[in-house]
Write a protein that holds these residues in place. Structure first.
Motif, mmCIF file in Angstrom:
data_model
loop_
_atom_site.group_PDB
_atom_site.id
_atom_site.type_symbol
_atom_site.label_atom_id
_atom_site.label_comp_id
_atom_site.label_asym_id
_atom_site.label_seq_id
_atom_site.Cartn_x
_atom_site.Cartn_y
_atom_site.Cartn_z
ATOM 1 N N HIS A 16 6.987 19.895 -33.532
ATOM 2 C CA HIS A 16 7.362 19.152 -32.058
ATOM 3 C C HIS A 16 8.172 18.419 -31.774
ATOM 4 O O HIS A 16 8.421 17.419 -32.472
ATOM 5 C CB HIS A 16 5.521 18.636 -32.993
ATOM 6 N N ILE A 17 8.172 17.693 -30.827
ATOM 7 C CA ILE A 17 9.008 16.810 -29.857
ATOM 8 C C ILE A 17 7.948 15.841 -29.526
ATOM 9 O O ILE A 17 6.979 16.010 -28.853
ATOM 10 C CB ILE A 17 10.033 16.841 -29.161
ATOM 11 N N VAL A 18 8.483 14.093 -30.564
ATOM 12 C CA VAL A 18 7.497 13.121 -30.039
ATOM 13 C C VAL A 18 8.268 12.531 -28.943
ATOM 14 O O VAL A 18 9.615 11.850 -29.638
ATOM 15 C CB VAL A 18 6.217 12.409 -30.680
ATOM 16 N N ALA A 19 8.139 11.830 -27.952
ATOM 17 C CA ALA A 19 8.441 11.181 -26.894
ATOM 18 C C ALA A 19 8.063 9.629 -26.438
ATOM 19 O O ALA A 19 6.424 10.036 -27.157
ATOM 20 C CB ALA A 19 8.964 11.378 -25.260
ATOM 21 N N ALA A 20 8.465 8.587 -27.679
ATOM 22 C CA ALA A 20 7.664 7.571 -27.195
ATOM 23 C C ALA A 20 8.103 6.756 -25.602
ATOM 24 O O ALA A 20 9.532 6.662 -25.376
ATOM 25 C CB ALA A 20 7.849 6.018 -27.754
ATOM 26 N N VAL A 21 7.488 6.121 -24.723
ATOM 27 C CA VAL A 21 7.174 6.016 -23.487
ATOM 28 C C VAL A 21 6.358 4.566 -23.479
ATOM 29 O O VAL A 21 5.577 4.612 -23.391
ATOM 30 C CB VAL A 21 6.716 6.870 -22.003
ATOM 31 N N PRO A 22 7.648 3.682 -22.933
ATOM 32 C CA PRO A 22 6.814 1.749 -23.500
ATOM 33 C C PRO A 22 5.809 2.452 -22.156
ATOM 34 O O PRO A 22 5.881 2.531 -21.038
ATOM 35 C CB PRO A 22 8.321 1.368 -22.816
ATOM 36 N N GLU A 23 4.952 1.437 -22.421
ATOM 37 C CA GLU A 23 3.671 1.620 -21.449
ATOM 38 C C GLU A 23 3.517 0.889 -20.454
ATOM 39 O O GLU A 23 3.326 1.244 -19.304
ATOM 40 C CB GLU A 23 2.837 0.234 -22.445
ATOM 41 N N ASN A 24 4.955 -0.551 -20.402
ATOM 42 C CA ASN A 24 5.174 -0.492 -18.172
ATOM 43 C C ASN A 24 6.326 -0.049 -17.873
ATOM 44 O O ASN A 24 6.199 0.090 -16.863
ATOM 45 C CB ASN A 24 5.650 -2.172 -18.262
ATOM 46 N N ARG A 25 7.237 1.244 -18.545
ATOM 47 C CA ARG A 25 7.729 2.367 -18.034
ATOM 48 C C ARG A 25 7.158 2.727 -16.190
ATOM 49 O O ARG A 25 5.784 3.611 -17.425
ATOM 50 C CB ARG A 25 8.426 2.449 -18.918
ATOM 51 N N PRO A 26 7.368 3.961 -15.164
ATOM 52 C CA PRO A 26 6.820 4.031 -14.724
ATOM 53 C C PRO A 26 7.273 5.890 -15.041
ATOM 54 O O PRO A 26 7.794 6.203 -15.742
ATOM 55 C CB PRO A 26 7.656 4.631 -13.219
ATOM 56 N N HIS A 27 5.836 6.898 -14.855
ATOM 57 C CA HIS A 27 6.234 8.027 -15.111
ATOM 58 C C HIS A 27 5.783 9.304 -14.731
ATOM 59 O O HIS A 27 4.855 8.551 -13.035
ATOM 60 C CB HIS A 27 5.180 8.226 -16.899
ATOM 61 N N GLY A 28 6.089 10.424 -14.667
ATOM 62 C CA GLY A 28 5.358 11.193 -13.706
ATOM 63 C C GLY A 28 6.267 11.347 -12.339
ATOM 64 O O GLY A 28 7.314 10.822 -11.851
ATOM 65 N N ARG A 29 6.370 12.288 -11.629
ATOM 66 C CA ARG A 29 7.422 12.074 -10.490
ATOM 67 C C ARG A 29 6.950 11.763 -8.950
ATOM 68 O O ARG A 29 6.141 10.860 -8.480
ATOM 69 C CB ARG A 29 6.830 14.259 -9.853
ATOM 70 N N PRO A 30 8.142 10.924 -8.721
ATOM 71 C CA PRO A 30 7.803 10.003 -7.343
ATOM 72 C C PRO A 30 7.757 10.278 -6.213
ATOM 73 O O PRO A 30 7.871 11.545 -6.203
ATOM 74 C CB PRO A 30 8.907 8.924 -7.882
ATOM 75 N N ALA A 31 6.791 9.951 -5.713
ATOM 76 C CA ALA A 31 6.758 10.114 -4.166
ATOM 77 C C ALA A 31 8.147 8.911 -3.752
ATOM 78 O O ALA A 31 7.590 7.474 -3.819
ATOM 79 C CB ALA A 31 5.738 9.594 -3.702
ATOM 80 N N THR A 32 8.846 9.263 -2.996
ATOM 81 C CA THR A 32 10.060 8.491 -2.384
ATOM 82 C C THR A 32 9.774 9.159 -1.028
ATOM 83 O O THR A 32 9.627 9.609 -0.532
ATOM 84 C CB THR A 32 11.396 8.895 -2.541
ATOM 85 N N GLY A 33 10.277 7.103 -0.239
ATOM 86 C CA GLY A 33 9.915 7.286 1.042
ATOM 87 C C GLY A 33 10.221 6.110 2.067
ATOM 88 O O GLY A 33 10.790 5.324 1.299
ATOM 89 N N GLU A 34 9.624 5.730 3.415
ATOM 90 C CA GLU A 34 9.725 4.516 4.293
ATOM 91 C C GLU A 34 8.402 4.238 4.797
ATOM 92 O O GLU A 34 7.447 4.836 4.597
ATOM 93 C CB GLU A 34 10.235 4.637 5.083
ATOM 94 N N ILE A 35 8.317 3.002 3.730
ATOM 95 C CA ILE A 35 6.260 2.419 4.510
ATOM 96 C C ILE A 35 6.876 2.354 6.002
ATOM 97 O O ILE A 35 7.117 1.480 6.536
ATOM 98 C CB ILE A 35 7.167 1.135 3.851
ATOM 99 N N THR A 36 5.570 3.254 6.587
ATOM 100 C CA THR A 36 5.116 2.923 8.039
ATOM 101 C C THR A 36 4.342 1.316 8.146
ATOM 102 O O THR A 36 3.857 1.119 9.068
ATOM 103 C CB THR A 36 4.548 4.130 8.678
ATOM 104 N N ALA A 37 3.109 0.918 7.418
ATOM 105 C CA ALA A 37 2.724 0.303 7.900
ATOM 106 C C ALA A 37 2.038 -0.649 6.381
ATOM 107 O O ALA A 37 1.874 0.352 5.692
ATOM 108 C CB ALA A 37 1.414 0.298 8.056
ATOM 109 N N ILE A 38 1.365 -2.170 5.877
ATOM 110 C CA ILE A 38 0.714 -2.048 5.153
ATOM 111 C C ILE A 38 -0.591 -2.269 5.413
ATOM 112 O O ILE A 38 -0.444 -3.501 6.603
ATOM 113 C CB ILE A 38 1.843 -3.516 4.234
ATOM 114 N N ASN A 39 -1.789 -2.496 5.060
ATOM 115 C CA ASN A 39 -2.532 -2.601 5.537
ATOM 116 C C ASN A 39 -3.592 -2.834 4.489
ATOM 117 O O ASN A 39 -3.992 -2.244 3.689
ATOM 118 C CB ASN A 39 -3.580 -1.718 6.447
ATOM 119 N N GLY A 40 -3.331 -4.374 3.644
ATOM 120 C CA GLY A 40 -4.148 -5.113 2.673
ATOM 121 C C GLY A 40 -3.703 -4.179 1.616
ATOM 122 O O GLY A 40 -3.028 -4.609 1.296
#
Length: 89
Positions: free
Chosen positions: A1-25
Protein backbone atom coordinates in the motif's frame (compact mmCIF):
# COMPACT_ATOMS: atom_id res chain seq x y z
CA UNK A 1 0.00 0.00 0.00
CA UNK A 2 1.08 3.54 -0.73
CA UNK A 3 0.19 6.20 1.80
CA UNK A 4 0.57 9.88 1.00
CA UNK A 5 0.51 12.54 3.67
CA UNK A 6 -0.93 15.82 2.42
CA UNK A 7 -0.69 18.89 4.67
CA UNK A 8 -4.16 20.04 5.69
CA UNK A 9 -3.88 23.49 4.13
CA UNK A 10 -2.54 22.34 0.76
CA UNK A 11 -4.93 22.43 -2.21
CA UNK A 12 -6.04 19.10 -3.60
CA UNK A 13 -8.31 17.85 -6.34
CA UNK A 14 -8.47 18.96 -9.94
CA UNK A 15 -8.33 22.75 -10.20
CA UNK A 16 -10.56 25.01 -12.25
CA UNK A 17 -8.64 27.74 -14.06
CA UNK A 18 -9.97 30.82 -15.73
CA UNK A 19 -10.74 34.52 -15.52
CA UNK A 20 -12.98 36.22 -12.98
CA UNK A 21 -15.91 37.87 -14.74
CA UNK A 22 -17.66 39.20 -11.60
CA UNK A 23 -17.64 39.06 -7.82
CA UNK A 24 -20.95 39.28 -5.97
CA UNK A 25 -20.71 38.99 -2.21
CA UNK A 26 -18.99 35.66 -1.45
CA UNK A 27 -19.48 34.31 -4.99
CA UNK A 28 -17.03 34.57 -7.86
CA UNK A 29 -18.19 34.14 -11.46
CA UNK A 30 -15.46 32.43 -13.45
CA UNK A 31 -15.10 31.84 -17.18
CA UNK A 32 -12.90 28.78 -17.62
CA UNK A 33 -10.29 28.47 -20.32
CA UNK A 34 -12.75 26.21 -22.16
CA UNK A 35 -15.39 28.96 -22.14
CA UNK A 36 -17.47 27.34 -19.38
CA UNK A 37 -19.05 29.73 -16.84
CA UNK A 38 -18.70 28.45 -13.25
CA UNK A 39 -19.91 29.90 -9.96
CA UNK A 40 -17.31 29.71 -7.19
CA UNK A 41 -18.65 29.92 -3.64
CA UNK A 42 -16.27 31.09 -0.93
CA UNK A 43 -16.60 31.19 2.84
CA UNK A 44 -14.53 31.97 5.92
CA UNK A 45 -12.54 28.75 5.42
CA UNK A 46 -11.50 29.60 1.84
CA UNK A 47 -7.78 30.37 1.56
CA UNK A 48 -6.86 33.18 -0.84
CA UNK A 49 -3.37 33.65 -2.24
CA UNK A 50 -1.59 35.84 -4.74
CA UNK A 51 0.97 33.58 -6.32
CA UNK A 52 1.90 30.63 -4.13
CA UNK A 53 3.03 32.34 -0.98
CA UNK A 54 1.29 35.69 -0.53
CA UNK A 55 -1.78 35.56 1.69
CA UNK A 56 -4.73 37.55 0.41
CA UNK A 57 -8.47 37.99 0.89
CA UNK A 58 -11.41 38.08 -1.50
CA UNK A 59 -11.17 41.90 -1.58
CA UNK A 60 -7.76 41.51 -3.31
CA UNK A 61 -9.46 39.94 -6.33
CA UNK A 62 -11.32 41.68 -9.15
CA UNK A 63 -12.88 40.98 -12.55
CA UNK A 64 -10.21 40.19 -15.11
CA UNK A 65 -7.92 38.38 -12.67
CA UNK A 66 -6.70 34.99 -13.85
CA UNK A 67 -7.12 32.44 -11.06
CA UNK A 68 -6.76 28.80 -10.14
CA UNK A 69 -9.53 27.45 -7.90
CA UNK A 70 -9.43 24.27 -5.85
CA UNK A 71 -12.57 22.97 -4.21
CA UNK A 72 -15.47 20.57 -4.24
CA UNK A 73 -17.80 20.64 -7.23
CA UNK A 74 -21.48 20.34 -6.36
CA UNK A 75 -23.60 17.72 -8.05
CA UNK A 76 -26.00 19.09 -10.62
CA UNK A 77 -25.20 22.76 -11.09
CA UNK A 78 -21.39 22.44 -11.09
CA UNK A 79 -20.91 25.18 -8.48
CA UNK A 80 -17.53 24.88 -6.76
CA UNK A 81 -17.19 25.34 -3.00
CA UNK A 82 -13.69 26.80 -2.97
CA UNK A 83 -11.05 25.65 -0.51
CA UNK A 84 -8.32 27.71 -2.27
CA UNK A 85 -8.38 30.59 -4.73
CA UNK A 86 -5.02 31.62 -6.14
CA UNK A 87 -4.33 34.60 -8.37
CA UNK A 88 -1.49 33.94 -10.73
CA UNK A 89 1.29 36.09 -9.35
Amino acid sequence: HIVAAVPENRPHGRPATGEITAINGDEISLMTRRGEPITIVTNTDTIFRIGRDNEASLSDFTAGDKVIVFGVRAEGDGTIMATHVMKRG
